[in-house]
Design a protein around this motif. Sequence first.
Motif, PDB file in Angstrom:
ATOM      1  N   PRO A  39       0.835  -1.202   0.000  1.00 46.85           N
ATOM      2  CA  PRO A  39       0.000   0.000   0.000  1.00 46.85           C
ATOM      3  C   PRO A  39       0.867   1.247   0.000  1.00 46.85           C
ATOM      4  CG  PRO A  39      -0.006  -1.047   2.164  1.00 46.85           C
ATOM      5  CD  PRO A  39       0.690  -1.994   1.234  1.00 46.85           C
ATOM      6  N   PRO A  40       0.522   2.238  -0.793  1.00 44.42           N
ATOM      7  CA  PRO A  40       1.370   3.433  -0.940  1.00 44.42           C
ATOM      8  C   PRO A  40       1.833   4.062   0.371  1.00 44.42           C
ATOM      9  CG  PRO A  40      -0.410   3.477  -2.533  1.00 44.42           C
ATOM     10  CD  PRO A  40      -0.674   2.289  -1.641  1.00 44.42           C
ATOM     11  N   PRO A  41       0.971   4.195   1.410  1.00 44.87           N
ATOM     12  CA  PRO A  41       1.463   4.887   2.616  1.00 44.87           C
ATOM     13  C   PRO A  41       2.645   4.207   3.291  1.00 44.87           C
ATOM     14  CG  PRO A  41      -0.932   4.689   2.641  1.00 44.87           C
ATOM     15  CD  PRO A  41      -0.438   3.814   1.529  1.00 44.87           C
ATOM     16  N   HIS A  42       2.809   2.896   3.088  1.00 40.50           N
ATOM     17  CA  HIS A  42       3.805   2.159   3.861  1.00 40.50           C
ATOM     18  C   HIS A  42       4.913   1.523   3.020  1.00 40.50           C
ATOM     19  CE1 HIS A  42       1.413   2.770   7.409  1.00 40.50           C
ATOM     20  NE2 HIS A  42       0.374   2.173   6.875  1.00 40.50           N
ATOM     21  N   ARG A  43       5.024   1.850   1.765  1.00 41.22           N
ATOM     22  CA  ARG A  43       6.017   1.206   0.895  1.00 41.22           C
ATOM     23  C   ARG A  43       7.434   1.382   1.411  1.00 41.22           C
ATOM     24  NH1 ARG A  43       3.493   3.013  -4.943  1.00 41.22           N
ATOM     25  NH2 ARG A  43       1.906   1.362  -5.071  1.00 41.22           N
ATOM     26  N   ARG A  44       7.744   2.588   1.831  1.00 41.08           N
ATOM     27  CA  ARG A  44       9.111   2.882   2.294  1.00 41.08           C
ATOM     28  C   ARG A  44       9.463   2.029   3.512  1.00 41.08           C
ATOM     29  NH1 ARG A  44      11.162   8.013   5.059  1.00 41.08           N
ATOM     30  NH2 ARG A  44      13.317   8.227   4.393  1.00 41.08           N
ATOM     31  N   TRP A  45       8.545   1.961   4.454  1.00 46.38           N
ATOM     32  CA  TRP A  45       8.761   1.164   5.666  1.00 46.38           C
ATOM     33  C   TRP A  45       8.844  -0.319   5.335  1.00 46.38           C
ATOM     34  CZ3 TRP A  45       5.207  -2.428   7.673  1.00 46.38           C
ATOM     35  CH2 TRP A  45       5.528  -2.943   8.948  1.00 46.38           C
ATOM     36  N   MET A  46       7.957  -0.817   4.494  1.00 47.87           N
ATOM     37  CA  MET A  46       7.933  -2.242   4.156  1.00 47.87           C
ATOM     38  C   MET A  46       9.218  -2.670   3.459  1.00 47.87           C
ATOM     39  SD  MET A  46       3.939  -2.532   2.968  1.00 47.87           S
ATOM     40  CE  MET A  46       3.805  -4.321   2.895  1.00 47.87           C
ATOM     41  N   ALA A  47       9.735  -1.830   2.582  1.00 44.18           N
ATOM     42  CA  ALA A  47      10.966  -2.169   1.867  1.00 44.18           C
ATOM     43  C   ALA A  47      12.142  -2.311   2.826  1.00 44.18           C
ATOM     44  CB  ALA A  47      11.267  -1.093   0.824  1.00 44.18           C
ATOM     45  N   GLN A  48      12.142  -1.550   3.913  1.00 45.25           N
ATOM     46  CA  GLN A  48      13.223  -1.640   4.890  1.00 45.25           C
ATOM     47  C   GLN A  48      13.050  -2.835   5.822  1.00 45.25           C
ATOM     48  OE1 GLN A  48      13.556   2.127   6.973  1.00 45.25           O
ATOM     49  NE2 GLN A  48      13.181   3.258   5.089  1.00 45.25           N
ATOM     50  N   VAL A  49      11.814  -3.146   6.182  1.00 49.38           N
ATOM     51  CA  VAL A  49      11.564  -4.130   7.232  1.00 49.38           C
ATOM     52  C   VAL A  49      11.500  -5.563   6.729  1.00 49.38           C
ATOM     53  CG1 VAL A  49       9.804  -4.875   8.901  1.00 49.38           C
ATOM     54  CG2 VAL A  49      10.464  -2.471   8.771  1.00 49.38           C
ATOM     55  N   ARG A  50      10.925  -5.780   5.570  1.00 43.24           N
ATOM     56  CA  ARG A  50      10.726  -7.157   5.093  1.00 43.24           C
ATOM     57  C   ARG A  50      12.022  -7.983   5.056  1.00 43.24           C
ATOM     58  NH1 ARG A  50       5.982  -6.454   0.673  1.00 43.24           N
ATOM     59  NH2 ARG A  50       4.342  -7.560   1.811  1.00 43.24           N
ATOM     60  N   PRO A  51      13.119  -7.452   4.549  1.00 39.42           N
ATOM     61  CA  PRO A  51      14.352  -8.252   4.552  1.00 39.42           C
ATOM     62  C   PRO A  51      14.813  -8.638   5.952  1.00 39.42           C
ATOM     63  CG  PRO A  51      14.556  -6.385   3.048  1.00 39.42           C
ATOM     64  CD  PRO A  51      13.317  -6.163   3.844  1.00 39.42           C
ATOM     65  N   ARG A  52      14.626  -7.759   6.939  1.00 32.70           N
ATOM     66  CA  ARG A  52      15.022  -8.079   8.310  1.00 32.70           C
ATOM     67  C   ARG A  52      14.194  -9.232   8.858  1.00 32.70           C
ATOM     68  NH1 ARG A  52      14.137  -2.049  10.539  1.00 32.70           N
ATOM     69  NH2 ARG A  52      15.358  -0.914   8.966  1.00 32.70           N
ATOM     70  N   LEU A  53      12.897  -9.218   8.586  1.00 32.93           N
ATOM     71  CA  LEU A  53      12.030 -10.281   9.094  1.00 32.93           C
ATOM     72  C   LEU A  53      12.374 -11.616   8.465  1.00 32.93           C
ATOM     73  CD1 LEU A  53       8.506  -8.616   9.287  1.00 32.93           C
ATOM     74  CD2 LEU A  53      10.380  -8.569  10.924  1.00 32.93           C
ATOM     75  N   ALA A  54      12.633 -11.613   7.155  1.00 32.79           N
ATOM     76  CA  ALA A  54      12.985 -12.856   6.474  1.00 32.79           C
ATOM     77  C   ALA A  54      14.290 -13.418   7.020  1.00 32.79           C
ATOM     78  CB  ALA A  54      13.087 -12.605   4.975  1.00 32.79           C
ATOM     79  N   GLU A  55      15.265 -12.551   7.258  1.00 34.53           N
ATOM     80  CA  GLU A  55      16.556 -13.001   7.790  1.00 34.53           C
ATOM     81  C   GLU A  55      16.400 -13.604   9.181  1.00 34.53           C
ATOM     82  OE1 GLU A  55      21.015 -11.202   8.792  1.00 34.53           O
ATOM     83  OE2 GLU A  55      19.463  -9.920   7.940  1.00 34.53           O
ATOM     84  N   ALA A  56      15.476 -13.049   9.978  1.00 30.95           N
ATOM     85  CA  ALA A  56      15.257 -13.546  11.338  1.00 30.95           C
ATOM     86  C   ALA A  56      14.283 -14.722  11.384  1.00 30.95           C
ATOM     87  CB  ALA A  56      14.729 -12.412  12.220  1.00 30.95           C
ATOM     88  N   GLY A  57      13.674 -15.057  10.252  1.00 33.47           N
ATOM     89  CA  GLY A  57      12.724 -16.166  10.205  1.00 33.47           C
ATOM     90  C   GLY A  57      11.365 -15.844  10.784  1.00 33.47           C
ATOM     91  N   LEU A  58      11.074 -14.568  10.984  1.00 34.04           N
ATOM     92  CA  LEU A  58       9.799 -14.201  11.596  1.00 34.04           C
ATOM     93  C   LEU A  58       8.628 -14.295  10.619  1.00 34.04           C
ATOM     94  CD1 LEU A  58      10.647 -11.185  13.915  1.00 34.04           C
ATOM     95  CD2 LEU A  58      10.651 -13.619  14.405  1.00 34.04           C
ATOM     96  N   ASP A  59       8.915 -14.456   9.352  1.00 34.94           N
ATOM     97  CA  ASP A  59       7.833 -14.620   8.382  1.00 34.94           C
ATOM     98  C   ASP A  59       7.232 -16.019   8.425  1.00 34.94           C
ATOM     99  OD1 ASP A  59      10.232 -15.684   7.497  1.00 34.94           O
ATOM    100  OD2 ASP A  59       9.879 -15.201   5.385  1.00 34.94           O
ATOM    101  N   ARG A  60       7.765 -16.885   9.289  1.00 32.43           N
ATOM    102  CA  ARG A  60       7.245 -18.255   9.390  1.00 32.43           C
ATOM    103  C   ARG A  60       7.252 -18.741  10.851  1.00 32.43           C
ATOM    104  NH1 ARG A  60      12.090 -17.798   6.942  1.00 32.43           N
ATOM    105  NH2 ARG A  60      13.888 -18.869   7.850  1.00 32.43           N
ATOM    106  N   GLY A  61       7.080 -17.812  11.792  1.00 29.74           N
ATOM    107  CA  GLY A  61       7.122 -18.160  13.206  1.00 29.74           C
ATOM    108  C   GLY A  61       5.751 -18.151  13.858  1.00 29.74           C
ATOM    109  N   TRP A  62       5.723 -17.819  15.152  1.00 31.48           N
ATOM    110  CA  TRP A  62       4.482 -17.812  15.923  1.00 31.48           C
ATOM    111  C   TRP A  62       3.491 -16.791  15.396  1.00 31.48           C
ATOM    112  CZ3 TRP A  62       3.402 -21.588  19.196  1.00 31.48           C
ATOM    113  CH2 TRP A  62       4.464 -22.321  19.761  1.00 31.48           C
ATOM    114  N   LEU A  63       3.962 -15.595  15.083  1.00 27.28           N
ATOM    115  CA  LEU A  63       3.059 -14.565  14.591  1.00 27.28           C
ATOM    116  C   LEU A  63       2.419 -14.970  13.269  1.00 27.28           C
ATOM    117  CD1 LEU A  63       5.030 -11.295  15.459  1.00 27.28           C
ATOM    118  CD2 LEU A  63       2.979 -12.190  16.567  1.00 27.28           C
TER     119      LEU A  63
END
Length: 336
Positions: A39-63
């Motif tokens: 979504p346009p309002p959050h593109r900048r934030w998402m581009a920065q955060v998504r790689p960190r989550l994938a590296e930490a494995g949080l895209d497939r954890g409890w959340l």
Amino acid sequence: METGLSFSAADLAQTRFAVSPMWEVVTSFRLLRGTEGEPPPHRRWMAQVRPRLAEAGLDRGWLATLIPERAYLADFLNPTPETPFPTLAAELDAIRHTPAERVRIDLDRLGAERDLSKSPRIRLLREAPEATLRKVAAEIETYWELALAPYWDRIRQLLEADVFHRARQVAEHGAGHVLGELHETVRWDDGTLRLVRRHCALSRSEAGAGLLLVPSAFAWPRVFTRSVPPDPPQLAYPARGIGTLWEPRNAGSVDAVAAVLGRSRALLLAELDTPASTTRLAERFGMSAAGVSQHLTALRGAGLVTTHRTGRSVLYARTAVADALMAPADGVALAR
């Protein structure tokens, strides 16, 4: 589908606002899981955060198990805030002390919408909720440090500004006026708050007295609800001003700040409009990592930057005090 939450005079008297870190956790995580584009309002934030989550494995954890991309998400992740501005620590403590029966009710509802019969995490939550909720809380803390803590000053300012604006509107125009302006799918009609939403419902028969209104930076463009009696129902709605949340705030006052702090530190503060590591800052300015670290330590001691660990590295972020310091003299924010 339209649902309605009826109000008595007592319910209106018990209607209040709260800024909830956990609502920002669940709505931001759901946003990151989305497959419909950024979504346009959050593109900048998402581009920065998504790689960190994938590296930490949080895209497939409890959340990822408890917060699906659509439909119902586990209610115990959003305990009722006891104060208008609860801390993440207070909300995590409430999650860790969720009654086992509440956990199982939420898991049953999750299972009714998705096949979770083979999920080892769901089995652990059912069999040992007290111990497992500590693991869930630990993962939330990690997610917070990676995705939200570096930006929290900015997000909190937005949410608090929304609360203060609407509180003033209540004083000037009454609660009904404010309830009718929360969102296009929410309307106030003759003592009833009506919602038009396929997966979003509120009913007085399924909730406690009053209403808790929670502004959110990441709920956009939707509203979210929680109805768990005897708690008051919760309605998380998009805060005002989301469109400008991630606009650069470097402003044109580097020279003025440099006269006080020195040019290197002023330039570092300007760059920290976006959270960054020592290595990135050193590369950006052609400085040694040790030199950058020395400047950042001084800025942190002055309350102008904060640190947030992300795995093996540390991100530095500008504080609200530094944002104000970097603002131009006329108060108008300039984009880079």
